[in-house]
Design a protein around this motif. Structure first.
Motif, PDB file in Angstrom:
ATOM      1  N   GLY A 152      41.822  55.017  47.777  1.00  0.00           N
ATOM      2  CA  GLY A 152      41.321  53.779  47.187  1.00  0.00           C
ATOM      3  C   GLY A 152      39.818  53.731  46.996  1.00  0.00           C
ATOM      4  O   GLY A 152      39.268  52.707  46.609  1.00  0.00           O
ATOM      5  N   LYS A 189      40.203  56.911  41.209  1.00  0.00           N
ATOM      6  CA  LYS A 189      40.648  56.602  42.565  1.00  0.00           C
ATOM      7  C   LYS A 189      42.004  57.274  42.780  1.00  0.00           C
ATOM      8  O   LYS A 189      42.738  57.536  41.821  1.00  0.00           O
ATOM      9  CB  LYS A 189      40.799  55.091  42.760  1.00  0.00           C
ATOM     10  N   GLU A 206      45.337  47.615  49.626  1.00  0.00           N
ATOM     11  CA  GLU A 206      45.229  48.069  48.230  1.00  0.00           C
ATOM     12  C   GLU A 206      46.328  49.073  47.897  1.00  0.00           C
ATOM     13  O   GLU A 206      46.962  49.001  46.853  1.00  0.00           O
ATOM     14  CB  GLU A 206      43.868  48.744  47.996  1.00  0.00           C
ATOM     15  N   TYR A 255      49.162  48.596  45.081  1.00  0.00           N
ATOM     16  CA  TYR A 255      49.222  49.551  43.972  1.00  0.00           C
ATOM     17  C   TYR A 255      50.624  50.122  43.796  1.00  0.00           C
ATOM     18  O   TYR A 255      51.160  50.155  42.678  1.00  0.00           O
ATOM     19  CB  TYR A 255      48.217  50.687  44.202  1.00  0.00           C
ATOM     20  N   VAL A 284      41.858  50.920  37.089  1.00  0.00           N
ATOM     21  CA  VAL A 284      40.807  50.145  37.749  1.00  0.00           C
ATOM     22  C   VAL A 284      39.910  49.609  36.643  1.00  0.00           C
ATOM     23  O   VAL A 284      39.487  50.361  35.760  1.00  0.00           O
ATOM     24  CB  VAL A 284      39.991  51.043  38.708  1.00  0.00           C
ATOM     25  N   ASP A 301      40.121  45.560  41.021  1.00  0.00           N
ATOM     26  CA  ASP A 301      40.943  46.588  41.664  1.00  0.00           C
ATOM     27  C   ASP A 301      42.024  47.124  40.727  1.00  0.00           C
ATOM     28  O   ASP A 301      42.138  48.329  40.534  1.00  0.00           O
ATOM     29  CB  ASP A 301      41.599  46.024  42.934  1.00  0.00           C
ATOM     30  N   GLN A 353      43.158  41.499  42.347  1.00  0.00           N
ATOM     31  CA  GLN A 353      42.056  41.827  43.241  1.00  0.00           C
ATOM     32  C   GLN A 353      42.589  41.725  44.672  1.00  0.00           C
ATOM     33  O   GLN A 353      43.209  40.715  45.029  1.00  0.00           O
ATOM     34  CB  GLN A 353      40.909  40.829  43.012  1.00  0.00           C
ATOM     35  N   THR A 390      41.950  41.961  48.881  1.00  0.00           N
ATOM     36  CA  THR A 390      40.975  41.950  49.964  1.00  0.00           C
ATOM     37  C   THR A 390      41.688  41.627  51.262  1.00  0.00           C
ATOM     38  O   THR A 390      42.830  41.148  51.254  1.00  0.00           O
ATOM     39  CB  THR A 390      39.838  40.953  49.680  1.00  0.00           C
ATOM     40  N   GLU A 395      35.188  37.948  45.356  1.00  0.00           N
ATOM     41  CA  GLU A 395      36.561  38.291  44.945  1.00  0.00           C
ATOM     42  C   GLU A 395      37.010  37.473  43.727  1.00  0.00           C
ATOM     43  O   GLU A 395      37.688  38.001  42.847  1.00  0.00           O
ATOM     44  CB  GLU A 395      37.540  38.087  46.115  1.00  0.00           C
TER      45      GLU A 395
END
Length: 404
Positions: free
Chosen positions: A228, A284, A309, A313, A325, A334, A347, A349, A361
């Protein structure tokens, strides 16, 4: 046995057709079980299991069938004995030399319905495109989603809350076999470690005839540690040089590609949302199963932002999105997700613990003027949605049937 309806709903329209159904994905993610689920579905429609011919090419019992000619002769002989339409199930077909020639021949010469699995993305490239071009459909399988994990975890611990299930999922990941180990910590880690070694040896080293195994291991360790995180082959080459290993960036890219072909890693390209172009460097990478990362490297809780993340994904891939991304000026989103004309921004977090974090964010969306759904996903329990941007607790997000 979990039904895995997400995949069955996609495969079902092709059952009984002359298109070859190809299921790919990382080793031990449940491809063999999918073949059993398809067989179960066929028997429920009245087809006798005597019409099935099923072979797992990792079973030594079938070592005499690892050439196209031998396999073709065996299947033709058995099909004649059965009579009528036959249903062919071939597990880990890549073990058979020139298998595509055999499959194409069977498709032409028999009244049959063919299903095959394999653990390599290159299964459907090169020669195969020549033999089967336009005559197959591919389905990529992934380890268990959080929803599937809950179903199985509660068969072991019926009283577990969604929160407790997610805590376990963060560390254990989604490999199906862990349920057989009752998610016990030490056996689960041992299993995932051995699985990782098997992928590395069989699907990467052996398949690509890699001689410098030490270099491969160092590259894999670096990618796993930096899941990531944006990095380039050049920056990895510099890192290896500091470890007294001089290697060209092209070699690094090749080795990482071999890992992606084995479905150990997934590459996510960066997209300039203003210029509407895919950027050619600093991709990434995410790992196929975050449980493997915990077993090999540890740190899933220490670097929980990256773990979350990774989980999101893989869920986006499961649901059929193409993911990049997104970059907008000096800000990065993200995940920018596209699927049949739909678009979605996500996004991720850990916690929206300060006003500065909240501002960052939600602020990444300031310059995006379209009306597609925009999400901030975190472990917070309270809904902090604002300015038309949806905030979701990650568990609710992963379990939601539809994202709006």
């Amino acid at each position: 046995m979990i039904k895995r309806e997400l995949y069955m709903s996609r495969i079902r329209p092709f059952i009984g057709t002359d298109l070859i159904k190809v299921m790919t994905g990382i080793r031990r993610c449940g491809k063999s079980v999918m073949l059993k689920l398809i067989q179960q579905e066929l028997t429920e429609t009245g087809i006798s299991s005597t019409q099935f011919i099923s072979i797992n090419f990792e079973d030594m019992c079938y070592s005499h069938l690892l050439s196209a000619q031998a396999l073709n002769d065996e299947i033709v002989k058995r099909a004649k004995e059965i009579g009528g339409k036959v249903y062919l199930f071939f597990d880990e077909i890549q073990e058979v030399k020139d298998w595509e020639k055999c499959i194409n021949s069977l498709r032409v010469s028999l009244d049959c319905d063919i299903y095959i699995t394999g653990s390599n993305a290159k299964l459907l490239s090169g020669e195969l495109a020549t033999y089967l071009g336009g005559r197959y459909v591919e389905f990529v399988l992934y380890p268990f989603s959080f929803g599937e994990f809950i179903e199985l975890y509660r068969s072991v611990k019926p009283d577990a809350s969604n929160q407790q299930c997610f805590q376990e999922y963060l560390l254990a990941g989604g490999m199906p076999y862990l349920a057989n180990l009752h998610y016990a910590d030490a056996p689960s880690k041992q299993y995932l470690h051995d699985l990782f070694n098997s992928v590395q040896l069989k699907d990467i080293v052996k398949r690509n005839k890699i001689r410098d195994i030490d270099l491969l291991e160092r590259i894999i360790a670096y990618v796993i540690a930096n899941v990531g995180t944006t990095f380039s082959a050049t920056s990895l080459a510099k890192f290896l040089k500091n470890e007294h290993r001089t290697v060209a960036p092209e070699t690094i890219l090749n080795y990482i590609k071999y890992c992606c072909d084995a479905y150990l890693f997934y590459q996510v390209k960066r997209e300039d949302l203003q210029g509407k172009q895919v950027l050619s460097s600093n991709e990434k990478y995410y790992i196929a199963d975050h449980g493997i990362r915990e077993a090999i490297f540890g740190g899933n809780m220490r670097e929980i932002n990256l773990t979350l993340e990774n989980i999101v994904y893989l869920e986006l891939l499961r649901r059929g999105y193409e993911v990049t991304v997104g970059r907008m000026g000096d800000k990065e989103i993200d995940f920018v997700c596209s699927r049949r004309g739909e678009k979605l921004y996500v996004q991720v977090t850990y916690l929206l613990a300060s006003e500065e974090t909240v501002s960052h964010e939600f602020g990444v969306y300031d310059a995006i003027r379209d009306n597609f759904p925009k999400y901030v996903v975190s472990l917070d329990e309270f809904d902090m949605s604002r300015n038309g941007i949806n905030h979701r607790n990650i568990r609710d997000f992963l379990l939601s049937d539809k994202w709006k």
